[in-house]
Design a protein around this motif. Structure first.
Motif, PDB file in Angstrom:
ATOM      1  N   LEU A   9      -1.320  -6.352  -4.850  1.00  0.00           N
ATOM      2  CA  LEU A   9      -0.977  -7.285  -3.770  1.00  0.00           C
ATOM      3  C   LEU A   9      -1.306  -8.711  -4.198  1.00  0.00           C
ATOM      4  CD1 LEU A   9      -1.388  -6.886  -0.012  1.00  0.00           C
ATOM      5  CD2 LEU A   9      -2.259  -8.943  -1.085  1.00  0.00           C
ATOM      6  N   GLU A  10      -2.468  -8.906  -4.810  1.00  0.00           N
ATOM      7  CA  GLU A  10      -2.856 -10.254  -5.239  1.00  0.00           C
ATOM      8  C   GLU A  10      -1.995 -10.753  -6.392  1.00  0.00           C
ATOM      9  OE1 GLU A  10      -7.136 -10.034  -5.788  1.00  0.00           O
ATOM     10  OE2 GLU A  10      -7.459 -10.417  -3.638  1.00  0.00           O
ATOM     11  N   THR A  13      -8.863  -6.802   8.530  1.00  0.00           N
ATOM     12  CA  THR A  13      -8.420  -7.910   7.705  1.00  0.00           C
ATOM     13  C   THR A  13      -9.430  -8.161   6.602  1.00  0.00           C
ATOM     14  OG1 THR A  13      -7.341  -8.905   9.634  1.00  0.00           O
ATOM     15  CG2 THR A  13      -7.706 -10.341   7.722  1.00  0.00           C
ATOM     16  N   ILE A  27      -5.543 -10.039   3.636  1.00  0.00           N
ATOM     17  CA  ILE A  27      -4.803  -8.779   3.605  1.00  0.00           C
ATOM     18  C   ILE A  27      -5.091  -8.040   4.906  1.00  0.00           C
ATOM     19  CG2 ILE A  27      -4.501  -6.566   2.430  1.00  0.00           C
ATOM     20  CD1 ILE A  27      -5.672  -7.957  -0.106  1.00  0.00           C
ATOM     21  N   ALA A  41       0.364  -6.757   3.774  1.00  0.00           N
ATOM     22  CA  ALA A  41      -0.376  -5.582   4.225  1.00  0.00           C
ATOM     23  C   ALA A  41      -0.317  -4.469   3.186  1.00  0.00           C
ATOM     24  CB  ALA A  41       0.205  -5.079   5.547  1.00  0.00           C
ATOM     25  N   ILE A  42      -1.320  -3.628   3.236  1.00  0.00           N
ATOM     26  CA  ILE A  42      -1.312  -2.375   2.493  1.00  0.00           C
ATOM     27  C   ILE A  42      -1.149  -1.289   3.540  1.00  0.00           C
ATOM     28  CG2 ILE A  42      -2.576  -0.839   0.945  1.00  0.00           C
ATOM     29  CD1 ILE A  42      -4.218  -3.354   0.097  1.00  0.00           C
ATOM     30  N   ILE A  88       2.908  -1.892  -0.452  1.00  0.00           N
ATOM     31  CA  ILE A  88       2.534  -3.286  -0.241  1.00  0.00           C
ATOM     32  C   ILE A  88       3.658  -3.916   0.571  1.00  0.00           C
ATOM     33  CG2 ILE A  88       1.895  -5.461  -1.330  1.00  0.00           C
ATOM     34  CD1 ILE A  88       0.029  -2.999  -2.010  1.00  0.00           C
ATOM     35  N   TYR A  93       0.146 -11.544   7.607  1.00  0.00           N
ATOM     36  CA  TYR A  93      -0.351 -11.474   6.229  1.00  0.00           C
ATOM     37  C   TYR A  93       0.323 -10.308   5.506  1.00  0.00           C
ATOM     38  CZ  TYR A  93      -4.224 -14.036   8.421  1.00  0.00           C
ATOM     39  OH  TYR A  93      -4.970 -14.925   9.129  1.00  0.00           O
ATOM     40  N   ILE A 149      -5.095  -3.560  -3.893  1.00  0.00           N
ATOM     41  CA  ILE A 149      -5.534  -4.951  -3.730  1.00  0.00           C
ATOM     42  C   ILE A 149      -5.128  -5.768  -4.947  1.00  0.00           C
ATOM     43  CG2 ILE A 149      -7.570  -6.446  -3.594  1.00  0.00           C
ATOM     44  CD1 ILE A 149      -8.851  -4.138  -1.855  1.00  0.00           C
TER      45      ILE A 149
END
Length: 157
Positions: A109-110, A153, A118, A82-83, A71, A80, A106
């Motif tokens: 990251l959130e 995205t 993302i 990113a992964i 992440i 933004y 996800i």
């Protein structure tokens, strides 16, 4: 920091760079080299100085690293978060680990950045896979290490 995810097959670890042991880091770099360098026949410098700034999500089965992503904070690769370096071991393919990895990535990251867009840099052949997670193509096709890629995205969900 070790974390568990409900209903997941793999044992997940979510760590900063400084929290990784040398054994864990070696396993991550080995898996990335196995897939990105050897399997995909790409000669590139995987260690890009973004690992030190990133969080690392590693999925293990019986002590063996099966899936990994990092992440990346906003402003490092893209505007933004990113992964990146999304990879599943050849020994774990077909078991749903890629789906599990993206869901866990996800989610983490959130937890770090909230509900934000993302960004990923995706190999073109995986476009449909990433679309199933809400990602949409956001760039023209470009070549990276002789492999067609696109930026994708995921809007705020």
């Amino acid at each position: 920091m070790l974390n568990t995810f409900m209903n997941y097959q793999l044992d997940w670890r979510f760590q900063t760079f400084d929290e990784l042991t040398t054994i864990e880091l070696y396993g991550i770099l080995r898996l990335r080299s196995e897939v990105f360098v050897l399997e995909q026949r790409c000669c590139f410098l995987d260690m890009d100085n973004k690992d030190q700034l990133s969080h690392h999500l590693s999925g293990y089965r019986d002590g063996e690293l099966m899936a990994f992503s990092r992440i990346v904070p906003p402003g490092v690769s893209y505007e933004y978060p990113a992964i990146g370096r999304i990879v599943v071991s050849p020994r774990g393919r077909g078991a749903g680990y890629g789906i599990e990895l993206l869901n866990a990535s996800i989610q983490k990251l959130e937890e770090l950045y909230g509900k934000v867009p993302i960004r990923i840099g995706a190999q073109l052949y995986l476009k449909r896979f990433y679309e199933s997670f809400g990602f949409r193509q956001s760039s023209e096709i470009y070549l990276e290490d002789d492999i067609e890629h696109i930026e994708m995205t995921r809007a705020i969900q």
